[in-house]
Design an enzyme around this catalytic site. Structure first.
Site, PDB file in Angstrom:
ATOM      1  N   ASN A  28       0.855  -1.191   0.000  1.00 31.89           N
ATOM      2  CA  ASN A  28       0.000   0.000   0.000  1.00 31.89           C
ATOM      3  C   ASN A  28       0.889   1.237   0.000  1.00 31.89           C
ATOM      4  O   ASN A  28       0.765   2.119   0.859  1.00 31.89           O
ATOM      5  CB  ASN A  28      -0.961  -0.011   1.191  1.00 31.89           C
ATOM      6  CG  ASN A  28      -2.061   1.023   1.051  1.00 31.89           C
ATOM      7  OD1 ASN A  28      -2.445   1.387  -0.055  1.00 31.89           O
ATOM      8  ND2 ASN A  28      -2.562   1.515   2.166  1.00 31.89           N
ATOM      9  N   HIS A  33       7.478   5.710   0.948  1.00 34.57           N
ATOM     10  CA  HIS A  33       8.138   4.440   0.628  1.00 34.57           C
ATOM     11  C   HIS A  33       9.046   4.602  -0.594  1.00 34.57           C
ATOM     12  O   HIS A  33      10.168   4.084  -0.626  1.00 34.57           O
ATOM     13  CB  HIS A  33       7.100   3.359   0.314  1.00 34.57           C
ATOM     14  CG  HIS A  33       6.239   2.966   1.470  1.00 34.57           C
ATOM     15  ND1 HIS A  33       4.911   3.282   1.531  1.00 34.57           N
ATOM     16  CD2 HIS A  33       6.514   2.262   2.593  1.00 34.57           C
ATOM     17  CE1 HIS A  33       4.393   2.780   2.638  1.00 34.57           C
ATOM     18  NE2 HIS A  33       5.337   2.167   3.309  1.00 34.57           N
ATOM     19  N   GLY A 148      12.352   4.131   7.482  1.00 34.96           N
ATOM     20  CA  GLY A 148      11.952   5.523   7.602  1.00 34.96           C
ATOM     21  C   GLY A 148      11.943   6.017   9.033  1.00 34.96           C
ATOM     22  O   GLY A 148      11.616   5.281   9.965  1.00 34.96           O
ATOM     23  N   ASP A 151       8.645   5.950  11.570  1.00 32.65           N
ATOM     24  CA  ASP A 151       8.547   4.923  12.612  1.00 32.65           C
ATOM     25  C   ASP A 151       9.837   4.972  13.429  1.00 32.65           C
ATOM     26  O   ASP A 151      10.670   4.066  13.361  1.00 32.65           O
ATOM     27  CB  ASP A 151       8.327   3.554  11.975  1.00 32.65           C
ATOM     28  CG  ASP A 151       7.014   3.482  11.218  1.00 32.65           C
ATOM     29  OD1 ASP A 151       5.957   3.472  11.864  1.00 32.65           O
ATOM     30  OD2 ASP A 151       7.052   3.460   9.970  1.00 32.65           O
ATOM     31  N   LEU A 185       3.142  11.126   5.845  1.00 31.23           N
ATOM     32  CA  LEU A 185       2.506  10.153   4.966  1.00 31.23           C
ATOM     33  C   LEU A 185       2.481   8.783   5.633  1.00 31.23           C
ATOM     34  O   LEU A 185       3.448   8.356   6.244  1.00 31.23           O
ATOM     35  CB  LEU A 185       3.245  10.076   3.634  1.00 31.23           C
ATOM     36  CG  LEU A 185       3.278  11.356   2.797  1.00 31.23           C
ATOM     37  CD1 LEU A 185       3.934  11.072   1.442  1.00 31.23           C
ATOM     38  CD2 LEU A 185       1.883  11.933   2.599  1.00 31.23           C
ATOM     39  N   SER A 187       0.348   4.707   5.244  1.00 34.68           N
ATOM     40  CA  SER A 187      -0.625   3.869   4.561  1.00 34.68           C
ATOM     41  C   SER A 187      -1.989   3.933   5.223  1.00 34.68           C
ATOM     42  O   SER A 187      -3.015   3.681   4.586  1.00 34.68           O
ATOM     43  CB  SER A 187      -0.127   2.421   4.526  1.00 34.68           C
ATOM     44  OG  SER A 187       1.077   2.330   3.786  1.00 34.68           O
TER      45      SER A 187
END
Length: 285
Positions: A28, A33, A148, A151, A185, A187
């Site tokens: 997703n 990403h 990233g 997280d 951003l 998912s």
């Protein structure tokens, strides 16, 4: 770009090539990403190494009440985006490939790092993350992997695990990608209603308010840090959020900071049925 579903196929495709750069995802995909894939591409270019992205929704990191079954699976679209971003191989195993038998060997990260913040509100989450990342590293055998900063705690946990287990994988950090209004951003942003989406940037705004307060008066004892955290949570509640935490921590290990430590503020809060996380580094390390 090849899309491979079996570990044996992946290893065959990588045979004789330099160890790859790796970007693990749950699919997703969004712009954030793809930025990680481009970062991996740049890091791998000097060695002529391939870039591998994985797409796997990992049951082990979802609690029974969470959204494993409804998490969006968009493999065809994801592969199109990955090809455009410069990915060479996609590893998209199913559960029986990655977990051919019940997984009773688990990678348990230390409670001091993984049992706080996200770990306190999502028990077992980081055990699931560490277990699947270890298995993915074993399948892909990368030289480096990109995670990233959105997280943030996960990045810290993976770095610690990789170092402690001597996995030989360099962990690179990718900056958080944001929409024009500051929303990180994710998912899960697709779960937001139009009204919730308009409200969602308030989470980052509270982190920036804390950053401004500490920029104006950098010396802060534990009591002042706690007051800033509680004020942010109260503001979010007043706006209709249900915050789990707003926490000012030391960047390198997420401990409570002392004077002179580089700090980061992290937050998690529900807006309607959607749980959002965000963070902001307050100081340079």
């Amino acid at each position: 770009m090849d899309v491979l579903h079996r570990t044996a196929e992946l290893r065959s495709a990588l045979s004789g090539r330099p160890p790859p750069a790796f970007v693990p995802t749950m699919g997703n995909l969004h712009t954030g990403h793809l930025a990680l894939v481009r970062q991996a591409r740049e890091a791998a270019a000097a060695r002529g190494a391939p870039v591998v992205a994985s797409i796997f929704v990992n049951r082990l990191q979802f609690a029974p009440h969470e959204d494993f079954d409804s998490y969006p699976r968009t493999l065809q679209r994801d592969c199109e985006l990955l090809a455009e971003a410069g990915c060479d191989l996609v590893y998209a195993p199913d559960e029986t490939e990655l977990y051919p038998e019940p997984q009773d060997v688990l990678v348990q990260p230390p409670a001091a790092l993984a049992g706080v913040l996200e770990g306190a509100f999502r028990p077992g989450f980081f055990t699931g993350v560490c277990t699947v990342v270890t298995k993915l590293f074993g399948a892909v055998r990368p030289q480096l992997a990109v995670f990233g900063k959105k997280d943030y705690q996960q990045l810290m946990v993976i770095r610690h695990m990789t170092r402690q287990l001597s996995l030989g994988v360099e962990i690179l950090a990718g900056e958080t990608a944001r929409d024009v209004d500051g929303l990180a951003l994710s998912s899960r942003n697709g779960y937001l209603s139009p009204m919730e989406r308009a409200e969602a940037p308030a989470l980052q705004a509270e982190l920036r308010r804390i950053a401004q307060a500490l920029a104006e008066a950098p010396q802060a004892d534990a009591a002042r840090l706690a007051a800033l955290e509680q004020q942010a949570m109260a503001t979010l509640r007043a706006r209709g959020w249900a915050p789990d935490y707003v926490a000012i921590r030391r960047q390198r290990d997420l401990a409570v900071p002392q004077d002179g430590d580089a700090r980061v503020v992290l937050a998690a809060a529900r807006l309607g049925r959607t749980r959002l996380i965000d963070n902001l580094e307050l100081d340079r390390p």
